[in-house]
Motif scaffolding. Sequence first.
Motif, PDB file in Angstrom:
ATOM      1  N   MET A   1       0.347  34.138  69.709  1.00 56.04           N
ATOM      2  CA  MET A   1       1.329  33.681  70.663  1.00 56.04           C
ATOM      3  C   MET A   1       1.242  32.179  70.823  1.00 56.04           C
ATOM      4  SD  MET A   1       0.607  34.510  74.634  1.00 56.04           S
ATOM      5  CE  MET A   1      -0.965  33.858  75.014  1.00 56.04           C
ATOM      6  N   LEU A   2       0.036  31.628  70.869  1.00 60.96           N
ATOM      7  CA  LEU A   2      -0.110  30.199  71.068  1.00 60.96           C
ATOM      8  C   LEU A   2       0.172  29.405  69.811  1.00 60.96           C
ATOM      9  CD1 LEU A   2      -3.279  30.278  73.285  1.00 60.96           C
ATOM     10  CD2 LEU A   2      -0.936  29.896  73.999  1.00 60.96           C
ATOM     11  N   VAL A   3      -0.065  30.000  68.636  1.00 62.91           N
ATOM     12  CA  VAL A   3       0.191  29.262  67.406  1.00 62.91           C
ATOM     13  C   VAL A   3       1.670  28.939  67.271  1.00 62.91           C
ATOM     14  CG1 VAL A   3       0.516  31.197  65.810  1.00 62.91           C
ATOM     15  CG2 VAL A   3      -0.401  29.062  64.986  1.00 62.91           C
ATOM     16  N   ALA A   4       2.530  29.809  67.738  1.00 73.00           N
ATOM     17  CA  ALA A   4       3.964  29.508  67.689  1.00 73.00           C
ATOM     18  C   ALA A   4       4.234  28.229  68.468  1.00 73.00           C
ATOM     19  CB  ALA A   4       4.768  30.669  68.262  1.00 73.00           C
ATOM     20  N   GLY A   5       3.639  28.130  69.637  1.00 74.19           N
ATOM     21  CA  GLY A   5       3.802  26.914  70.435  1.00 74.19           C
ATOM     22  C   GLY A   5       3.175  25.709  69.769  1.00 74.19           C
ATOM     23  N   LEU A   6       1.996  25.881  69.131  1.00 77.63           N
ATOM     24  CA  LEU A   6       1.359  24.765  68.448  1.00 77.63           C
ATOM     25  C   LEU A   6       2.165  24.311  67.240  1.00 77.63           C
ATOM     26  CD1 LEU A   6      -2.384  25.834  68.581  1.00 77.63           C
ATOM     27  CD2 LEU A   6      -1.292  23.999  69.850  1.00 77.63           C
ATOM     28  N   ALA A   7       2.689  25.257  66.472  1.00 79.76           N
ATOM     29  CA  ALA A   7       3.490  24.903  65.311  1.00 79.76           C
ATOM     30  C   ALA A   7       4.756  24.168  65.731  1.00 79.76           C
ATOM     31  CB  ALA A   7       3.839  26.147  64.499  1.00 79.76           C
ATOM     32  N   LYS A 100       6.739  18.351  77.681  1.00 82.64           N
ATOM     33  CA  LYS A 100       7.559  19.557  77.762  1.00 82.64           C
ATOM     34  C   LYS A 100       6.699  20.742  78.161  1.00 82.64           C
ATOM     35  CE  LYS A 100      10.797  22.330  75.250  1.00 82.64           C
ATOM     36  NZ  LYS A 100      12.122  22.239  74.864  1.00 82.64           N
ATOM     37  N   GLU A 101       7.290  21.618  78.946  1.00 77.48           N
ATOM     38  CA  GLU A 101       6.626  22.866  79.311  1.00 77.48           C
ATOM     39  C   GLU A 101       7.207  23.976  78.437  1.00 77.48           C
ATOM     40  OE1 GLU A 101       7.027  25.664  83.091  1.00 77.48           O
ATOM     41  OE2 GLU A 101       5.839  23.853  83.539  1.00 77.48           O
ATOM     42  N   PHE A 102       6.321  24.754  77.813  1.00 81.99           N
ATOM     43  CA  PHE A 102       6.715  25.863  76.961  1.00 81.99           C
ATOM     44  C   PHE A 102       6.281  27.171  77.604  1.00 81.99           C
ATOM     45  CE2 PHE A 102       6.270  22.428  73.885  1.00 81.99           C
ATOM     46  CZ  PHE A 102       7.383  22.592  73.074  1.00 81.99           C
ATOM     47  N   ASP A 103       7.157  28.153  77.644  1.00 80.80           N
ATOM     48  CA  ASP A 103       6.785  29.519  78.013  1.00 80.80           C
ATOM     49  C   ASP A 103       6.173  30.123  76.754  1.00 80.80           C
ATOM     50  OD1 ASP A 103       7.014  32.416  78.065  1.00 80.80           O
ATOM     51  OD2 ASP A 103       8.242  32.183  79.865  1.00 80.80           O
ATOM     52  N   VAL A 104       4.852  30.343  76.745  1.00 79.42           N
ATOM     53  CA  VAL A 104       4.191  30.760  75.509  1.00 79.42           C
ATOM     54  C   VAL A 104       4.639  32.138  75.039  1.00 79.42           C
ATOM     55  CG1 VAL A 104       2.194  29.248  75.765  1.00 79.42           C
ATOM     56  CG2 VAL A 104       2.098  31.534  76.714  1.00 79.42           C
ATOM     57  N   CYS A 105       4.962  33.031  75.964  1.00 84.92           N
ATOM     58  CA  CYS A 105       5.431  34.362  75.567  1.00 84.92           C
ATOM     59  C   CYS A 105       6.826  34.286  74.948  1.00 84.92           C
ATOM     60  CB  CYS A 105       5.419  35.306  76.769  1.00 84.92           C
ATOM     61  SG  CYS A 105       3.757  35.582  77.434  1.00 84.92           S
ATOM     62  N   ALA A 111       9.681  32.930  67.824  1.00 86.99           N
ATOM     63  CA  ALA A 111       9.116  32.680  66.495  1.00 86.99           C
ATOM     64  C   ALA A 111       8.789  33.974  65.759  1.00 86.99           C
ATOM     65  CB  ALA A 111       7.854  31.831  66.628  1.00 86.99           C
ATOM     66  N   ASN A 112       9.063  35.120  66.405  1.00 85.44           N
ATOM     67  CA  ASN A 112       8.730  36.411  65.820  1.00 85.44           C
ATOM     68  C   ASN A 112       7.253  36.462  65.401  1.00 85.44           C
ATOM     69  OD1 ASN A 112       9.401  39.033  65.176  1.00 85.44           O
ATOM     70  ND2 ASN A 112      10.000  38.526  63.083  1.00 85.44           N
ATOM     71  N   ALA A 113       6.411  35.921  66.280  1.00 89.33           N
ATOM     72  CA  ALA A 113       4.970  35.865  66.000  1.00 89.33           C
ATOM     73  C   ALA A 113       4.385  37.267  65.952  1.00 89.33           C
ATOM     74  CB  ALA A 113       4.270  35.023  67.073  1.00 89.33           C
ATOM     75  N   SER A 114       3.284  37.395  65.249  1.00 89.19           N
ATOM     76  CA  SER A 114       2.654  38.705  65.083  1.00 89.19           C
ATOM     77  C   SER A 114       1.963  39.195  66.353  1.00 89.19           C
ATOM     78  CB  SER A 114       1.643  38.650  63.935  1.00 89.19           C
ATOM     79  OG  SER A 114       0.643  37.690  64.221  1.00 89.19           O
ATOM     80  N   ILE A 115       1.778  38.332  67.318  1.00 91.68           N
ATOM     81  CA  ILE A 115       1.179  38.727  68.596  1.00 91.68           C
ATOM     82  C   ILE A 115       2.173  38.412  69.709  1.00 91.68           C
ATOM     83  CG2 ILE A 115      -0.036  36.528  68.848  1.00 91.68           C
ATOM     84  CD1 ILE A 115      -2.286  38.065  70.207  1.00 91.68           C
ATOM     85  N   PRO A 121      -7.219  41.522  75.519  1.00 93.61           N
ATOM     86  CA  PRO A 121      -8.469  40.819  75.232  1.00 93.61           C
ATOM     87  C   PRO A 121      -8.956  41.120  73.814  1.00 93.61           C
ATOM     88  CG  PRO A 121      -8.569  41.858  77.391  1.00 93.61           C
ATOM     89  CD  PRO A 121      -7.318  42.364  76.718  1.00 93.61           C
ATOM     90  N   GLY A 122      -9.612  40.116  73.228  1.00 92.53           N
ATOM     91  CA  GLY A 122     -10.178  40.277  71.899  1.00 92.53           C
ATOM     92  C   GLY A 122      -9.816  39.130  70.992  1.00 92.53           C
ATOM     93  N   PRO A 123     -10.294  39.185  69.745  1.00 93.47           N
ATOM     94  CA  PRO A 123      -9.993  38.127  68.779  1.00 93.47           C
ATOM     95  C   PRO A 123      -8.566  38.278  68.239  1.00 93.47           C
ATOM     96  CG  PRO A 123     -11.384  39.796  67.772  1.00 93.47           C
ATOM     97  CD  PRO A 123     -11.211  40.190  69.214  1.00 93.47           C
ATOM     98  N   HIS A 124      -7.918  37.150  68.002  1.00 89.27           N
ATOM     99  CA  HIS A 124      -6.548  37.138  67.481  1.00 89.27           C
ATOM    100  C   HIS A 124      -6.398  35.987  66.495  1.00 89.27           C
ATOM    101  CE1 HIS A 124      -5.222  40.033  70.515  1.00 89.27           C
ATOM    102  NE2 HIS A 124      -5.926  39.333  71.390  1.00 89.27           N
ATOM    103  N   THR A 125      -5.623  36.235  65.439  1.00 93.43           N
ATOM    104  CA  THR A 125      -5.270  35.188  64.481  1.00 93.43           C
ATOM    105  C   THR A 125      -3.771  35.263  64.249  1.00 93.43           C
ATOM    106  OG1 THR A 125      -7.429  35.291  63.400  1.00 93.43           O
ATOM    107  CG2 THR A 125      -5.623  34.293  62.141  1.00 93.43           C
ATOM    108  N   VAL A 126      -3.127  34.113  64.339  1.00 99.29           N
ATOM    109  CA  VAL A 126      -1.681  34.044  64.159  1.00 99.29           C
ATOM    110  C   VAL A 126      -1.373  32.896  63.212  1.00 99.29           C
ATOM    111  CG1 VAL A 126       0.546  33.791  65.319  1.00 99.29           C
ATOM    112  CG2 VAL A 126      -1.340  34.903  66.502  1.00 99.29           C
ATOM    113  N   THR A 127      -0.406  33.122  62.312  1.00 99.70           N
ATOM    114  CA  THR A 127       0.035  32.097  61.373  1.00 99.70           C
ATOM    115  C   THR A 127       1.529  31.868  61.569  1.00 99.70           C
ATOM    116  OG1 THR A 127      -1.658  32.744  59.791  1.00 99.70           O
ATOM    117  CG2 THR A 127       0.213  31.499  58.924  1.00 99.70           C
ATOM    118  N   GLN A 128       1.916  30.602  61.598  1.00 99.07           N
ATOM    119  CA  GLN A 128       3.326  30.230  61.781  1.00 99.07           C
ATOM    120  C   GLN A 128       3.638  29.046  60.884  1.00 99.07           C
ATOM    121  OE1 GLN A 128       5.265  32.017  63.937  1.00 99.07           O
ATOM    122  NE2 GLN A 128       7.031  30.925  63.148  1.00 99.07           N
ATOM    123  N   THR A 129       4.843  29.020  60.311  1.00 94.76           N
ATOM    124  CA  THR A 129       5.273  27.925  59.445  1.00 94.76           C
ATOM    125  C   THR A 129       6.469  27.222  60.075  1.00 94.76           C
ATOM    126  OG1 THR A 129       4.482  29.081  57.475  1.00 94.76           O
ATOM    127  CG2 THR A 129       6.099  27.317  57.130  1.00 94.76           C
TER     128      THR A 129
END
Length: 173
Positions: A1-7, A100-105, A111-115, A121-129
């Motif tokens: 979820m956060l990687v979409a915002g970071l990308a 800018k303020e981003f709504d992360v959800c 971004a159609n992110a995988s999360i 709770p737990g480990p998560h990995t997300v990839t965005q281009t």
Amino acid sequence: MLVAGLAVTFAFAFTTPGQQQPLDADSLSAPIHIATSWTWDDCGLSTDPVRINSINVSPDPPVPGQDLTVTVSGTAEEVIEEGAYADVTVKLGLIKILQKEFDVCEEARNANASIQCPVQPGPHTVTQTVALPKEIPKAKFIVDVAGYTANDDDMLCLKLTVNFMQKPFLRIW
């Protein structure tokens, strides 16, 4: 979820907000250099609900005019619910060029992110281009990301630095 915002932040960091135009018209006539350095720092507290373990980009370093793939791995210590948001500030040296303020959800949905929210709770990995604009000016950009839960509690803190000022270097190994 956060990687979409970071990308998205990487893309926004190098263009004028909303217009997707070059920051500096003079940069169009200047030669574009690839970044020779970028760094990130988890500036959050050990008690924050989200901890970033790694951020990888490809190509590394990022190249103006090319797609940038960002992979973020992190751990959620608690459920991240709808309403979580991130304040992003991009500085060119000491000059603030974007806040800018981003709504992360919402960003994750768009971004159609995988999360998606709610994030368990737990480990998560997300990839965005994302596509980086070719008109990125030769400059050092600092991106501050402060994330907050739906209850306005601290969620995470990141500081990213991307330096497009240095000339490309040749790696031989």
